[in-house]
Design a protein around this motif. Sequence first.
Motif, PDB file in Angstrom:
ATOM      1  N   ARG A 154       0.897  -1.200   0.059  1.00 37.66           N
ATOM      2  CA  ARG A 154       0.307  -0.161  -0.086  1.00 37.66           C
ATOM      3  C   ARG A 154       0.761   1.295   0.058  1.00 37.66           C
ATOM      4  NH1 ARG A 154      -3.295   2.988  -2.145  1.00 37.66           N
ATOM      5  NH2 ARG A 154      -4.293   4.634  -0.844  1.00 37.66           N
ATOM      6  N   LEU A 155       2.156   1.064   0.700  1.00 40.20           N
ATOM      7  CA  LEU A 155       2.903   2.413   0.790  1.00 40.20           C
ATOM      8  C   LEU A 155       3.348   2.712  -0.755  1.00 40.20           C
ATOM      9  CD1 LEU A 155       4.394   4.206   2.970  1.00 40.20           C
ATOM     10  CD2 LEU A 155       6.250   2.676   2.714  1.00 40.20           C
ATOM     11  N   ARG A 156       3.755   1.557  -1.518  1.00 44.13           N
ATOM     12  CA  ARG A 156       4.356   1.810  -2.835  1.00 44.13           C
ATOM     13  C   ARG A 156       3.195   2.561  -3.604  1.00 44.13           C
ATOM     14  NH1 ARG A 156       8.593  -1.309  -4.667  1.00 44.13           N
ATOM     15  NH2 ARG A 156       9.309  -2.856  -3.314  1.00 44.13           N
ATOM     16  N   GLU A 157       1.931   2.055  -3.478  1.00 39.74           N
ATOM     17  CA  GLU A 157       0.764   2.650  -4.495  1.00 39.74           C
ATOM     18  C   GLU A 157       0.582   4.144  -3.640  1.00 39.74           C
ATOM     19  OE1 GLU A 157      -2.768   0.688  -3.184  1.00 39.74           O
ATOM     20  OE2 GLU A 157      -1.777  -1.547  -4.190  1.00 39.74           O
ATOM     21  N   ILE A 158       0.537   4.312  -2.844  1.00 39.88           N
ATOM     22  CA  ILE A 158       0.430   5.796  -2.331  1.00 39.88           C
ATOM     23  C   ILE A 158       1.726   6.727  -2.613  1.00 39.88           C
ATOM     24  CG2 ILE A 158       0.712   7.492  -0.099  1.00 39.88           C
ATOM     25  CD1 ILE A 158      -0.614   5.154   1.716  1.00 39.88           C
ATOM     26  N   ASP A 159       3.031   6.112  -2.670  1.00 38.98           N
ATOM     27  CA  ASP A 159       4.179   7.040  -2.836  1.00 38.98           C
ATOM     28  C   ASP A 159       4.104   7.291  -4.707  1.00 38.98           C
ATOM     29  OD1 ASP A 159       4.907   7.269  -0.559  1.00 38.98           O
ATOM     30  OD2 ASP A 159       6.501   6.048  -0.657  1.00 38.98           O
ATOM     31  N   LEU A 264      -3.746  11.464   0.982  1.00 41.63           N
ATOM     32  CA  LEU A 264      -2.725  10.355   1.008  1.00 41.63           C
ATOM     33  C   LEU A 264      -1.597  10.421   2.042  1.00 41.63           C
ATOM     34  CD1 LEU A 264      -2.551  10.011  -2.873  1.00 41.63           C
ATOM     35  CD2 LEU A 264      -3.292   8.271  -1.141  1.00 41.63           C
ATOM     36  N   ARG A 265      -1.042  11.804   2.168  1.00 37.74           N
ATOM     37  CA  ARG A 265      -0.024  11.883   3.062  1.00 37.74           C
ATOM     38  C   ARG A 265      -0.572  11.381   4.550  1.00 37.74           C
ATOM     39  NH1 ARG A 265       1.563  18.190   1.066  1.00 37.74           N
ATOM     40  NH2 ARG A 265       3.151  17.587  -0.232  1.00 37.74           N
ATOM     41  N   TYR A 266      -1.691  11.732   4.888  1.00 41.07           N
ATOM     42  CA  TYR A 266      -2.245  11.383   6.232  1.00 41.07           C
ATOM     43  C   TYR A 266      -2.224   9.627   6.293  1.00 41.07           C
ATOM     44  CZ  TYR A 266      -5.656  10.766   9.859  1.00 41.07           C
ATOM     45  OH  TYR A 266      -6.298  10.306  11.112  1.00 41.07           O
ATOM     46  N   GLU A 267      -2.820   9.052   5.107  1.00 40.64           N
ATOM     47  CA  GLU A 267      -2.730   7.619   5.256  1.00 40.64           C
ATOM     48  C   GLU A 267      -1.333   7.027   5.501  1.00 40.64           C
ATOM     49  OE1 GLU A 267      -4.144   3.968   2.643  1.00 40.64           O
ATOM     50  OE2 GLU A 267      -4.765   5.887   1.870  1.00 40.64           O
ATOM     51  N   ARG A 268      -0.258   7.681   4.419  1.00 38.68           N
ATOM     52  CA  ARG A 268       0.987   7.469   4.741  1.00 38.68           C
ATOM     53  C   ARG A 268       1.554   7.336   5.943  1.00 38.68           C
ATOM     54  NH1 ARG A 268       6.253   8.517   3.941  1.00 38.68           N
ATOM     55  NH2 ARG A 268       7.240   7.301   2.313  1.00 38.68           N
ATOM     56  N   ALA A 269       1.208   8.620   6.753  1.00 36.50           N
ATOM     57  CA  ALA A 269       1.709   8.642   8.194  1.00 36.50           C
ATOM     58  C   ALA A 269       1.221   7.663   8.951  1.00 36.50           C
ATOM     59  CB  ALA A 269       1.439  10.025   8.718  1.00 36.50           C
ATOM     60  N   ASN A 270      -0.274   7.343   8.916  1.00 35.51           N
ATOM     61  CA  ASN A 270      -1.003   6.414   9.516  1.00 35.51           C
ATOM     62  C   ASN A 270      -0.282   4.938   9.567  1.00 35.51           C
ATOM     63  OD1 ASN A 270      -4.312   7.607   9.849  1.00 35.51           O
ATOM     64  ND2 ASN A 270      -2.489   8.237  10.637  1.00 35.51           N
ATOM     65  N   LEU A 271      -0.006   4.593   8.265  1.00 36.00           N
ATOM     66  CA  LEU A 271       0.495   3.237   8.080  1.00 36.00           C
ATOM     67  C   LEU A 271       2.091   3.262   8.639  1.00 36.00           C
ATOM     68  CD1 LEU A 271       0.605   2.638   4.028  1.00 36.00           C
ATOM     69  CD2 LEU A 271      -0.182   0.924   6.040  1.00 36.00           C
ATOM     70  N   LEU A 272       2.680   4.415   8.816  1.00 35.40           N
ATOM     71  CA  LEU A 272       4.164   4.179   9.379  1.00 35.40           C
ATOM     72  C   LEU A 272       4.158   4.217  10.998  1.00 35.40           C
ATOM     73  CD1 LEU A 272       5.753   6.481   6.774  1.00 35.40           C
ATOM     74  CD2 LEU A 272       6.202   3.749   7.207  1.00 35.40           C
ATOM     75  N   GLY A 273       2.629   4.422  11.401  1.00 32.51           N
ATOM     76  CA  GLY A 273       2.648   4.464  12.831  1.00 32.51           C
ATOM     77  C   GLY A 273       2.588   6.042  13.412  1.00 32.51           C
ATOM     78  N   TYR A 274       2.258   6.885  12.600  1.00 39.22           N
ATOM     79  CA  TYR A 274       2.507   8.408  12.999  1.00 39.22           C
ATOM     80  C   TYR A 274       1.047   8.855  13.263  1.00 39.22           C
ATOM     81  CZ  TYR A 274       7.447   8.380  12.299  1.00 39.22           C
ATOM     82  OH  TYR A 274       8.768   8.032  12.498  1.00 39.22           O
ATOM     83  N   GLU A 275       0.682   9.813  13.965  1.00 41.99           N
ATOM     84  CA  GLU A 275      -0.551  10.444  14.097  1.00 41.99           C
ATOM     85  C   GLU A 275      -1.229  11.137  12.747  1.00 41.99           C
ATOM     86  OE1 GLU A 275      -3.087  13.458  17.099  1.00 41.99           O
ATOM     87  OE2 GLU A 275      -1.311  12.508  18.149  1.00 41.99           O
ATOM     88  N   THR A 276      -0.202  11.870  12.390  1.00 40.52           N
ATOM     89  CA  THR A 276      -0.542  12.816  11.091  1.00 40.52           C
ATOM     90  C   THR A 276       0.576  12.911  10.464  1.00 40.52           C
ATOM     91  OG1 THR A 276      -0.097  14.934  12.039  1.00 40.52           O
ATOM     92  CG2 THR A 276      -2.355  14.210  12.693  1.00 40.52           C
TER      93      THR A 276
END
Length: 675
Positions: A154-159, A264-276
Amino acid sequence: MNILTSTYTTKYNAAPFSQIQMSDYQPAFETTIAAARAEIDAITHNPAKPTFENTIEALDFSGQTLDRLSSIFFNLNSAETCDEMQKIAQEVSPLLTAFSNDVSLNEALFLRVKAVYDQRNELSLSPEQATLLDKKYKSFARNGALLSEDKKSRLREIDTELAKLKLTFGENVLAETNNYQLHITNEADLKGLPEGAIEMARSLAESKEKEGWIFTLDFPSYLPFVTYADNRELRKEITIAAGKKAFQNNEFDNQEITLQIAKLRYERANLLGYETHAHFVLEERMAQNPNQVKTFLNDLLAKAKPAAEKEFAQLTAFAKELDGIDQLEKWDGPYYSEKLKQKLFNLDDELLKPYFKLENVLNGAFTIANKLFGLTFKEIDTIDKYHPDVQTFEVIDEKNELVALFYADFFPRKGKRNGAWMTSFKPQYIQNGVNERPHISNVCNFTPPTPTKPSLLTFNEVTTLFHEFGHGLHGMLANTNYPSLSGTSVYWDFVELPSQMMENWCYEPEALALFAKHYKTGEIIPQEYVEKIKESASFLEGMATLRQLSFGLLDMAFHSNNPTGITDIKAFEKTAFEGTSLYPDVAENCMSVSFSHIFQGGYSSGYYSYKWAEVLDADAFAYFQEKGIFNTEVATKFKENILSKGGTEHPMTLYKRFRGQEPKPEALLKRAGLI
């Protein structure tokens, strides 16, 4: 033979612009990505046990041909683009994103990096090596190396999606800028405009084979119009046109793209364990987290707002007295500010411009760099340029050794995006005992020469030139071992220190005497003008501060919260601006959709850094003022501890080594006239 994949035989290994065909780019990207992949595979499958040299260092020096190609291509895509180039950009961006993801999500490679990182305390590394190791480990951990396979996918798709969206965002803004023109055929509509602006508009009309005068949204055309044109209706028209770029529900509309980027930036941050997204970004900044940034912005807001409201009331009263205007609108701001400034200081750009011929200002920046850092700039015509407007210089030190190549590109044109920036065509690093010197470029959009006058800059353009030149010096004086820590590769909220620092010399009589000379008579700028420049430096500073803070707060509104609930960008923006707005809202306008700094460039969650760096630069320049603005001891400390060190150590460590203490905000507040 593809010139872009061969070893350049050019002088100083400069970019061979004249030999590049548009058809070279796509195959060159494919070849250099494959070569870079092979280098990564060699590191990953090295049978020797992981060491700092065979893993961390090897990683930093991998992919150099690809990096060089990318810098040439994407720099030209900003400064000299065309439809074909934009199409190639859309095609190669996903390839680059995929490669970047393949590296950061390569588990075997990460395990090698982690093995070195885990034994870091036993390795007796230099501070620079320790920084590189920390940065490499985090570049994996912060970009998905620890994720499960489905999350990596999913990270690849987002980037990939983000890379395309950011490009399209910028292309839309450029298209909207190019699509508008204010065509004037009635001479009476030019009343109030300076002669240079009129002449430039006539030249533009002639170049398009039209009668009369044409004004555009390019800054050297737009700014004089909104500042001087007496015709309020036309000022309104062009101001609204500038404010509704990419907000017209047409093929270049950025509303949906802006929302997609934020989500997408928000989703990416969440994926990586960050709040935003802001929590993710700020972990690697001096400010550390969104709360620190908001506290910083709101503290400044509390100090600036009373001053701004007082200034706005003064401006409103002035417009009422002068022209019976009851409600000051956005298209009145620059016009009445300029009139009030003339009244209070008897000073205006038209009075000053004859003293700021572009060539003289550039030579002034060179002379100041010579006095401070011992650099000499020698114009040369033995290296390639990508456009006839570009000037090229050898930068030499006191030992007559090459420090850098410098490219200067100063005038607007169709294939060039608005604004001003510094970039590089080749980084600095030390490899196999050779100190590879950087190739640095400043790109601006200044008032061009006309048939009867040379390029005469407004004072704002003078400070812009010095600002970008400050970034340039940060790149030119780089002296580090590793490319990823060199020059401007520093924490984002530290990167504006050298640029904003250089602007200070534009206000000093001793510095102005070096270059502010009348273009016809050679007479040095009168002392009374210099005093007025200094006096007027903090004119309407409260309002200017509020404007900057509003952009930082808008950036935080998008990126330090969950954006998935945003349905109407205009309404969202209006709420974000509530505490900082002075003028009535313009329904047709929306800033977010052309806010390229945060949606196309690298400033997302980082716009506050302009103000953050102002605290640093005011404090740093106070040190120069204490010892003398050309004091070589202070200049050497600045060069050795800040400019040459890049990102080799934590910025606060470097700053304290230069200054002897942490920065205090008092110098900024005093300079801005807010205390």
